[in-house]
Structure formats: structure tokens, C-alpha cells
Design a protein around this motif. Sequence first.
Motif, mmCIF file in Angstrom:
data_model
loop_
_atom_site.group_PDB
_atom_site.id
_atom_site.type_symbol
_atom_site.label_atom_id
_atom_site.label_comp_id
_atom_site.label_asym_id
_atom_site.label_seq_id
_atom_site.Cartn_x
_atom_site.Cartn_y
_atom_site.Cartn_z
ATOM 1 N N ASN A 167 0.810 -1.387 -0.208
ATOM 2 C CA ASN A 167 -0.031 -0.158 -0.154
ATOM 3 C C ASN A 167 1.021 1.114 0.002
ATOM 4 O O ASN A 167 0.424 2.372 0.196
ATOM 5 C CB ASN A 167 -0.857 0.110 1.157
ATOM 6 C CG ASN A 167 -2.152 -1.033 1.013
ATOM 7 O OD1 ASN A 167 -2.335 -1.688 0.125
ATOM 8 N ND2 ASN A 167 -2.867 -1.141 2.309
ATOM 9 N N GLY A 168 2.040 1.308 -0.172
ATOM 10 C CA GLY A 168 2.893 2.316 -0.152
ATOM 11 C C GLY A 168 4.062 2.238 0.904
ATOM 12 O O GLY A 168 5.355 2.897 0.502
ATOM 13 N N GLY A 169 4.182 1.593 1.933
ATOM 14 C CA GLY A 169 5.223 1.704 2.737
ATOM 15 C C GLY A 169 5.913 2.958 3.130
ATOM 16 O O GLY A 169 7.046 2.897 3.159
ATOM 17 N N ARG A 170 5.105 3.934 3.462
ATOM 18 C CA ARG A 170 5.460 5.438 3.472
ATOM 19 C C ARG A 170 6.612 5.459 4.776
ATOM 20 O O ARG A 170 7.367 6.390 4.841
ATOM 21 C CB ARG A 170 4.652 6.125 3.514
ATOM 22 C CG ARG A 170 3.807 6.319 2.300
ATOM 23 C CD ARG A 170 2.341 7.286 2.255
ATOM 24 N NE ARG A 170 1.488 6.271 2.883
ATOM 25 C CZ ARG A 170 0.360 6.893 3.306
ATOM 26 N NH1 ARG A 170 -0.104 8.005 3.045
ATOM 27 N NH2 ARG A 170 -0.781 6.185 3.894
ATOM 28 N N ASP A 171 6.416 4.641 5.593
ATOM 29 C CA ASP A 171 7.241 4.903 6.935
ATOM 30 C C ASP A 171 7.571 3.471 7.320
ATOM 31 O O ASP A 171 7.337 2.558 6.698
ATOM 32 C CB ASP A 171 6.254 5.334 7.972
ATOM 33 C CG ASP A 171 6.972 6.100 9.084
ATOM 34 O OD1 ASP A 171 8.298 6.154 9.203
ATOM 35 O OD2 ASP A 171 6.550 7.101 9.912
ATOM 36 N N ASN A 172 8.650 3.540 8.433
ATOM 37 C CA ASN A 172 9.128 2.392 9.218
ATOM 38 C C ASN A 172 7.785 1.476 9.533
ATOM 39 O O ASN A 172 7.142 2.223 10.137
ATOM 40 C CB ASN A 172 10.092 2.715 10.264
ATOM 41 C CG ASN A 172 11.190 3.495 9.814
ATOM 42 O OD1 ASN A 172 11.838 4.295 10.581
ATOM 43 N ND2 ASN A 172 11.679 3.467 8.480
ATOM 44 N N ILE A 173 7.889 0.308 9.625
ATOM 45 C CA ILE A 173 6.890 -0.618 10.055
ATOM 46 C C ILE A 173 7.177 -1.564 11.114
ATOM 47 O O ILE A 173 8.277 -2.147 10.670
ATOM 48 C CB ILE A 173 6.069 -1.245 8.742
ATOM 49 C CG1 ILE A 173 5.753 -0.280 7.499
ATOM 50 C CG2 ILE A 173 5.012 -2.164 9.216
ATOM 51 C CD1 ILE A 173 5.745 -0.961 6.361
ATOM 52 N N THR A 174 6.618 -1.659 12.157
ATOM 53 C CA THR A 174 6.706 -2.588 13.328
ATOM 54 C C THR A 174 5.621 -2.948 13.914
ATOM 55 O O THR A 174 4.695 -2.218 14.145
ATOM 56 C CB THR A 174 7.724 -1.986 14.332
ATOM 57 O OG1 THR A 174 9.049 -1.476 13.591
ATOM 58 C CG2 THR A 174 8.131 -3.072 15.388
ATOM 59 N N ILE A 175 5.731 -4.342 13.871
ATOM 60 C CA ILE A 175 4.235 -5.123 14.498
ATOM 61 C C ILE A 175 4.647 -6.134 15.180
ATOM 62 O O ILE A 175 5.519 -7.031 14.973
ATOM 63 C CB ILE A 175 3.529 -5.570 12.936
ATOM 64 C CG1 ILE A 175 3.569 -4.674 11.986
ATOM 65 C CG2 ILE A 175 2.291 -6.246 13.566
ATOM 66 C CD1 ILE A 175 2.964 -5.544 10.711
ATOM 67 N N ILE A 176 3.775 -6.302 16.592
ATOM 68 C CA ILE A 176 3.893 -7.511 17.158
ATOM 69 C C ILE A 176 2.567 -7.951 17.069
ATOM 70 O O ILE A 176 1.553 -7.136 17.345
ATOM 71 C CB ILE A 176 4.406 -7.212 18.839
ATOM 72 C CG1 ILE A 176 5.598 -6.592 18.608
ATOM 73 C CG2 ILE A 176 4.152 -8.413 19.602
ATOM 74 C CD1 ILE A 176 6.029 -6.042 20.210
ATOM 75 N N VAL A 177 2.275 -9.429 17.066
ATOM 76 C CA VAL A 177 1.143 -9.933 17.355
ATOM 77 C C VAL A 177 1.043 -11.031 18.455
ATOM 78 O O VAL A 177 2.166 -11.764 18.480
ATOM 79 C CB VAL A 177 0.562 -10.719 15.834
ATOM 80 C CG1 VAL A 177 -0.728 -11.372 16.245
ATOM 81 C CG2 VAL A 177 0.412 -9.760 14.824
ATOM 82 N N LEU A 178 0.085 -10.945 19.415
ATOM 83 C CA LEU A 178 0.164 -11.503 20.682
ATOM 84 C C LEU A 178 -1.191 -12.190 20.577
ATOM 85 O O LEU A 178 -2.055 -11.570 20.890
ATOM 86 C CB LEU A 178 0.538 -10.801 21.813
ATOM 87 C CG LEU A 178 0.396 -11.213 23.286
ATOM 88 C CD1 LEU A 178 1.380 -12.496 23.455
ATOM 89 C CD2 LEU A 178 0.681 -10.390 24.307
ATOM 90 N N ASN A 179 -1.220 -13.658 20.786
ATOM 91 C CA ASN A 179 -2.386 -14.519 21.033
ATOM 92 C C ASN A 179 -2.653 -14.822 22.437
ATOM 93 O O ASN A 179 -1.435 -15.284 23.048
ATOM 94 C CB ASN A 179 -2.162 -15.607 20.196
ATOM 95 C CG ASN A 179 -2.517 -15.228 18.755
ATOM 96 O OD1 ASN A 179 -2.678 -14.371 18.235
ATOM 97 N ND2 ASN A 179 -2.505 -16.433 17.692
ATOM 98 N N VAL A 180 -3.546 -14.955 23.074
ATOM 99 C CA VAL A 180 -3.860 -15.223 24.299
ATOM 100 C C VAL A 180 -4.746 -16.690 24.376
ATOM 101 O O VAL A 180 -5.723 -16.511 23.764
ATOM 102 C CB VAL A 180 -4.516 -14.203 25.159
ATOM 103 C CG1 VAL A 180 -4.638 -14.795 26.496
ATOM 104 C CG2 VAL A 180 -3.560 -12.925 25.288
ATOM 105 N N GLY A 181 -4.376 -17.741 24.650
ATOM 106 C CA GLY A 181 -5.007 -18.963 24.407
ATOM 107 C C GLY A 181 -4.800 -19.595 23.256
ATOM 108 O O GLY A 181 -4.190 -19.354 22.277
ATOM 109 N N HIS A 182 -5.920 -20.519 22.807
ATOM 110 C CA HIS A 182 -5.801 -20.945 21.461
ATOM 111 C C HIS A 182 -4.787 -21.834 21.280
ATOM 112 O O HIS A 182 -4.134 -21.660 20.435
ATOM 113 C CB HIS A 182 -6.463 -20.296 20.654
ATOM 114 C CG HIS A 182 -7.867 -19.686 20.867
ATOM 115 N ND1 HIS A 182 -8.927 -20.353 21.184
ATOM 116 C CD2 HIS A 182 -8.290 -18.598 20.475
ATOM 117 C CE1 HIS A 182 -9.838 -19.573 21.240
ATOM 118 N NE2 HIS A 182 -9.612 -18.341 20.549
#
Length: 275
Positions: A239-254
Motif C-alpha cells: 500500500n506504499g510503505g511510507r514509513d518504518n513498519i513494526t508489528i507485534i501480534v500476541l495471541n492469548v489462549g487457543h
Amino acid sequence: MPEASTQTRTVALENGPLELAWASATHRGRRRDANQDAVLASFPLFIVADGMGGHIGGEIASASTVDRLRSVAETGTVNPKAIEKALARAVKDIASHPGTTDDGTGTTLTGVYLDVTGTDAHWVTLNIGDSRVYLVRDGSIVQITTDHSVVQELVAAGRLSPEEAENHPYGNVITRAVGPSDSVTPDYVRLDVTDGDRFVICSDGLTKELTDYGIQHFLAENPDPASAVEAMLGAALENGGRDNITIIVLNVGHQDAQEDEGDTEPVVASSPAGD
């Protein structure tokens, strides 16, 4: 594009084991010369910092802040007092570094940690700036943190609609940051621990390119945290990546949605001193 890997942890609580799974990634984006974001995903603390200022000032600010908080995570005792002491040390680190200046150098800070000091375990979010923590619960996505930004203040005052805020020229102007001259206390929000919850912790490089519903879509399509991180990162870049991108995904359970890789040793929740 970096590959994310899912880590898992079983936390022994009084009311039964809590299964956690998480993954993280950071990327320079398509338009920036350097990555001034920093990330910490180390149980029980999950943090994203988005630096700003000068050619390398932002990188120094975010890295210094995350390094100080990593030391807190390694002790296993995470609470507001420990966090704020670490941030005070980070402020001194930033101010004393030869590559930083007082002119706009600083970093956002946002994240979540597991608090096991009370009768019942809780999640606690913390925030300074405009990086965000989202929670998906029962099929709905909610932004838990409140942006510290000029645009958010205008929205709160009723002078700007959320739709107008998306493309406002002051969209990048934040009102609070961890910087070289001021000690700033984060905002904290306590949340119940609920099976099936999913957290997304991210810099604004993600939210510039994906709406809240876009984030929710990629979570729904990818139960595994690493797959969700990679899908959102790929979409943000496309979609453009106009800035630095940082992501954490945290699942609880399952637990059935978690992979077998990573740290699976049980962690017995202790009761360290409170604030």
C-alpha cells in the motif's frame, strides 16, 4: 521482507495455565533511508518504539528506550515503577549520546505486559506518542491506547472528524515522546486476561497503510502470529510503505493455533513487589 517466527509460552496461573504465542517484525519501509523503529517481544513485556529526530537521532532514541526496557523484562518484575525508572535512564542515555540533539529527538513507546502481582492476572498497556495497541476480542477490534498527537486533540475537542484526521497535514505531529530533556510518564490501561484475545502492537507505519478493519481482516485470515505479522507487513508495503513498519501480534489462549517452535517452558507466576 523479514520472516517472522512464532514463539510460545505457558504461564502457570492459579486458575490454570495461560497459553501465549507471539511474533514480531520490523521493516524500513519503501521510502525511508533507515529504520528508526525498535521492537522488544520478550515475555512478559512487548514493546514498539518509533524514533524521530535527525539522521540517526531517532534510531538512537528508540534503541536506547528498548534496551532499558529489555533489562526490566529480563528481571521478570514489570510494573509502572520499574518502567518509569527505565525510561528515566533512557532519557539520560539519549541526552548524553553524541548523535542526538534536543531538536526533535525522541521516540514513541507503546506496548503491553502481563501483571501477575494481584489476585488475578491482568494485561497492562502503556503508551507515549502515537504508536498503538489494538485488542481483538469477540470479533471486534478496539484501539486501547490513545494517541498523543495534535490530530487526536483536535478530534477529542470536536474540531476534526476521524475521517478528516486520516489525511490531516499535522498527522505526524505528536505531543508526548521519550526525549533527551523530559521524563514522561506513560498512560496505563488495565485489561482482564481473556482466552482468545489477540493484541496488535504497532508503529504508525502500519496504521498509515492499513485501517483498523484491515488489521482485523489479516488477523482473521491468519490465526498464527507469524503469519499475521507477515501478511500485515506485506500489505502495508504494497500500500506504499511510507514509513518504518513494526508489528507485534500476541495471541492469548487457543493453544491449537500455536506452533511448537519457540520457548515452551512453563513460567510460574510469582508475586513481585507492587508499584
